[in-house]
Design a protein around this motif. Structure first.
Motif, PDB file in Angstrom:
ATOM      1  N   VAL A  43      -4.398  -2.164   6.073  1.00 31.98           N
ATOM      2  CA  VAL A  43      -3.797  -0.857   5.814  1.00 31.98           C
ATOM      3  C   VAL A  43      -2.412  -1.047   5.198  1.00 31.98           C
ATOM      4  CG1 VAL A  43      -3.180   1.381   6.794  1.00 31.98           C
ATOM      5  CG2 VAL A  43      -4.996   0.013   7.856  1.00 31.98           C
ATOM      6  N   SER A  44      -2.109  -0.248   4.184  1.00 38.28           N
ATOM      7  CA  SER A  44      -0.783  -0.263   3.573  1.00 38.28           C
ATOM      8  C   SER A  44      -0.522   1.105   2.963  1.00 38.28           C
ATOM      9  CB  SER A  44      -0.682  -1.367   2.511  1.00 38.28           C
ATOM     10  OG  SER A  44       0.660  -1.532   2.086  1.00 38.28           O
ATOM     11  N   CYS A  45       0.442   1.170   2.037  1.00 35.70           N
ATOM     12  CA  CYS A  45       0.827   2.440   1.417  1.00 35.70           C
ATOM     13  C   CYS A  45       0.183   2.618   0.045  1.00 35.70           C
ATOM     14  CB  CYS A  45       2.345   2.510   1.264  1.00 35.70           C
ATOM     15  SG  CYS A  45       3.228   2.554   2.816  1.00 35.70           S
ATOM     16  N   ALA A  46      -0.265   3.825  -0.227  1.00 37.87           N
ATOM     17  CA  ALA A  46      -0.895   4.121  -1.513  1.00 37.87           C
ATOM     18  C   ALA A  46       0.084   3.999  -2.674  1.00 37.87           C
ATOM     19  CB  ALA A  46      -1.503   5.521  -1.483  1.00 37.87           C
ATOM     20  N   HIS A  47       1.372   4.290  -2.432  1.00 33.00           N
ATOM     21  CA  HIS A  47       2.307   4.302  -3.560  1.00 33.00           C
ATOM     22  C   HIS A  47       2.600   2.904  -4.098  1.00 33.00           C
ATOM     23  CE1 HIS A  47       5.464   3.690  -0.367  1.00 33.00           C
ATOM     24  NE2 HIS A  47       5.994   2.948  -1.319  1.00 33.00           N
ATOM     25  N   LEU A  48       2.140   1.867  -3.408  1.00 31.33           N
ATOM     26  CA  LEU A  48       2.295   0.509  -3.924  1.00 31.33           C
ATOM     27  C   LEU A  48       1.304   0.211  -5.052  1.00 31.33           C
ATOM     28  CD1 LEU A  48       2.699  -1.443  -0.557  1.00 31.33           C
ATOM     29  CD2 LEU A  48       4.510  -0.798  -2.162  1.00 31.33           C
ATOM     30  N   PRO A  74      -7.851  -1.084  -3.438  1.00 28.22           N
ATOM     31  CA  PRO A  74      -8.128  -0.288  -2.238  1.00 28.22           C
ATOM     32  C   PRO A  74      -8.651   1.103  -2.537  1.00 28.22           C
ATOM     33  CG  PRO A  74      -5.828  -0.122  -2.763  1.00 28.22           C
ATOM     34  CD  PRO A  74      -6.423  -1.062  -3.791  1.00 28.22           C
ATOM     35  N   TRP A  75      -9.149   1.733  -1.501  1.00 23.92           N
ATOM     36  CA  TRP A  75      -9.357   3.181  -1.513  1.00 23.92           C
ATOM     37  C   TRP A  75      -8.062   3.792  -1.023  1.00 23.92           C
ATOM     38  CZ3 TRP A  75      -8.984   7.271   1.858  1.00 23.92           C
ATOM     39  CH2 TRP A  75      -9.603   8.463   1.468  1.00 23.92           C
ATOM     40  N   ILE A  76      -7.591   4.819  -1.686  1.00 27.44           N
ATOM     41  CA  ILE A  76      -6.304   5.385  -1.308  1.00 27.44           C
ATOM     42  C   ILE A  76      -6.399   6.877  -1.018  1.00 27.44           C
ATOM     43  CG2 ILE A  76      -5.076   3.661  -2.696  1.00 27.44           C
ATOM     44  CD1 ILE A  76      -4.418   5.874  -4.668  1.00 27.44           C
ATOM     45  N   ASP A  77      -5.533   7.297  -0.109  1.00 29.22           N
ATOM     46  CA  ASP A  77      -5.321   8.706   0.179  1.00 29.22           C
ATOM     47  C   ASP A  77      -3.896   8.996  -0.265  1.00 29.22           C
ATOM     48  OD1 ASP A  77      -4.597  11.153   1.478  1.00 29.22           O
ATOM     49  OD2 ASP A  77      -6.272  10.876   2.862  1.00 29.22           O
ATOM     50  N   SER A  78      -3.746   9.570  -1.449  1.00 26.25           N
ATOM     51  CA  SER A  78      -2.419   9.739  -2.035  1.00 26.25           C
ATOM     52  C   SER A  78      -1.581  10.772  -1.308  1.00 26.25           C
ATOM     53  CB  SER A  78      -2.534  10.116  -3.518  1.00 26.25           C
ATOM     54  OG  SER A  78      -3.271  11.302  -3.672  1.00 26.25           O
ATOM     55  N   LEU A  79      -2.210  11.785  -0.710  1.00 24.30           N
ATOM     56  CA  LEU A  79      -1.445  12.813  -0.017  1.00 24.30           C
ATOM     57  C   LEU A  79      -0.807  12.265   1.255  1.00 24.30           C
ATOM     58  CD1 LEU A  79      -3.732  15.947  -0.483  1.00 24.30           C
ATOM     59  CD2 LEU A  79      -1.684  15.301  -1.761  1.00 24.30           C
ATOM     60  N   ALA A  80      -1.542  11.416   1.970  1.00 23.88           N
ATOM     61  CA  ALA A  80      -0.994  10.807   3.179  1.00 23.88           C
ATOM     62  C   ALA A  80      -0.222   9.533   2.869  1.00 23.88           C
ATOM     63  CB  ALA A  80      -2.117  10.506   4.169  1.00 23.88           C
ATOM     64  N   ASP A  81      -0.394   9.011   1.638  1.00 21.71           N
ATOM     65  CA  ASP A  81       0.221   7.752   1.216  1.00 21.71           C
ATOM     66  C   ASP A  81      -0.308   6.577   2.035  1.00 21.71           C
ATOM     67  OD1 ASP A  81       1.745   6.019  -0.262  1.00 21.71           O
ATOM     68  OD2 ASP A  81       3.602   6.390   0.842  1.00 21.71           O
ATOM     69  N   GLY A 145       9.786  -3.209  -0.157  1.00 24.95           N
ATOM     70  CA  GLY A 145       9.027  -4.263   0.505  1.00 24.95           C
ATOM     71  C   GLY A 145       8.689  -3.905   1.935  1.00 24.95           C
ATOM     72  N   SER A 146       9.414  -2.906   2.486  1.00 31.65           N
ATOM     73  CA  SER A 146       9.118  -2.452   3.852  1.00 31.65           C
ATOM     74  C   SER A 146       7.891  -1.553   3.914  1.00 31.65           C
ATOM     75  CB  SER A 146      10.317  -1.696   4.432  1.00 31.65           C
ATOM     76  OG  SER A 146      11.433  -2.538   4.590  1.00 31.65           O
ATOM     77  N   SER A 147       7.538  -0.949   2.790  1.00 27.35           N
ATOM     78  CA  SER A 147       6.394  -0.031   2.777  1.00 27.35           C
ATOM     79  C   SER A 147       5.141  -0.727   3.298  1.00 27.35           C
ATOM     80  CB  SER A 147       6.147   0.475   1.361  1.00 27.35           C
ATOM     81  OG  SER A 147       7.183   1.312   0.937  1.00 27.35           O
ATOM     82  N   GLY A 148       4.469  -0.075   4.234  1.00 25.30           N
ATOM     83  CA  GLY A 148       3.268  -0.634   4.825  1.00 25.30           C
ATOM     84  C   GLY A 148       3.513  -1.384   6.117  1.00 25.30           C
ATOM     85  N   SER A 149       4.776  -1.513   6.527  1.00 24.75           N
ATOM     86  CA  SER A 149       5.086  -2.233   7.764  1.00 24.75           C
ATOM     87  C   SER A 149       4.562  -1.469   8.979  1.00 24.75           C
ATOM     88  CB  SER A 149       6.593  -2.427   7.909  1.00 24.75           C
ATOM     89  OG  SER A 149       7.129  -3.140   6.824  1.00 24.75           O
ATOM     90  N   PRO A 150       3.879  -2.151   9.886  1.00 18.30           N
ATOM     91  CA  PRO A 150       3.411  -1.474  11.098  1.00 18.30           C
ATOM     92  C   PRO A 150       4.557  -1.242  12.071  1.00 18.30           C
ATOM     93  CG  PRO A 150       2.938  -3.809  11.251  1.00 18.30           C
ATOM     94  CD  PRO A 150       3.504  -3.582   9.879  1.00 18.30           C
TER      95      PRO A 150
END
Length: 215
Positions: A43-48, A74-81, A145-150
């Motif tokens: 799992v990570s961020c769609a905006h990447l 990936p499959w992305i959900d852009s609204l939730a990012d 680089g922090s995007s997607g951090s749990p």
């Protein structure tokens, strides 16, 4: 205690390096990802993920031992990012059954400024509404680089994922905002429905339609 949390988290987190190639240029984006045990997904961020249809897209996931694997788009959900990468892994995180409260202790691990597997601890400052979306404001700092951090609680369970960074001073460091785990779970339900009814496209991904503040 901190050493125990670091040892537990490192095998379950990855450093993402995404290269998009176009006709006359290429871009490189870095971020973080974590493995969700229950559905078996990274799992990570769609905006990447670039949204302008590059000629080729390479997604590398590096683990704490310096080993690299290549992930499919990936499959992305852009609204939730939120972005889901189909892959297998030996260990992963479980979702917390309860939502955190303001003041609750938490910790995170990511790659701010490319400093992979950086461990930070802090607490949930407040719940914030940004562009009609609920986020947890954290006391830890964040950077590209922090995007997607749990973000995890004392039990080592997922309570959120860092997706946005507020940089009021215009510098690289800023305030971390994390998407609640329930919102990630809601995105997974949409993903599961998509796979069920359109499995031919589930492996090809989609392109984001909006990008959050930064991250």
């Amino acid at each position: 205690m901190r050493k125990a949390f670091i040892a537990y988290t490192k095998p379950r987190v990855g450093w993402l390096r995404i290269k998009a190639t176009y006709k006359y240029r290429e871009t490189r984006i870095e971020g973080s990802a974590w493995y969700w045990k229950e559905p078996g997904l990274w799992v990570s961020c769609a905006h990447l993920i670039p949204r302008d249809a590059p000629q080729s897209l390479e997604v590398e996931l590096w683990d704490a031992e310096g080993k690299c694997r290549t992930l499919q788009p990936p499959w992305i959900d852009s609204l939730a990012d939120v972005a889901f990468f189909r892959d297998t892994h030996s260990v992963g995180f479980a979702e917390s059954e309860t939502n955190p409260e303001n003041g609750d202790w938490c910790f995170t691990m990511g790659a701010p400024l490319g400093l992979s597997f950086s461990f930070q601890e802090g607490y949930v400052v407040a719940k914030r509404q940004i562009e009609r979306q609920l986020y947890y404001q954290l006391s830890v700092w964040a950077a590209p680089g922090s995007s997607g951090s749990p973000v995890l609680n004392r039990s080592g369970r997922i309570i959120a994922m860092i997706t946005q960074i507020a940089q009021p001073g215009g510098g690289e460091l800023g305030i971390a905002f994390a998407l609640p785990a329930q919102k990630v779970h809601d995105a997974y339900r949409r993903y599961a429905t998509f796979v069920r009814y359109d499995s031919s496209r589930a492996h090809s991904g989609d392109r984001p339609t909006h990008r959050p503040l930064s991250g």
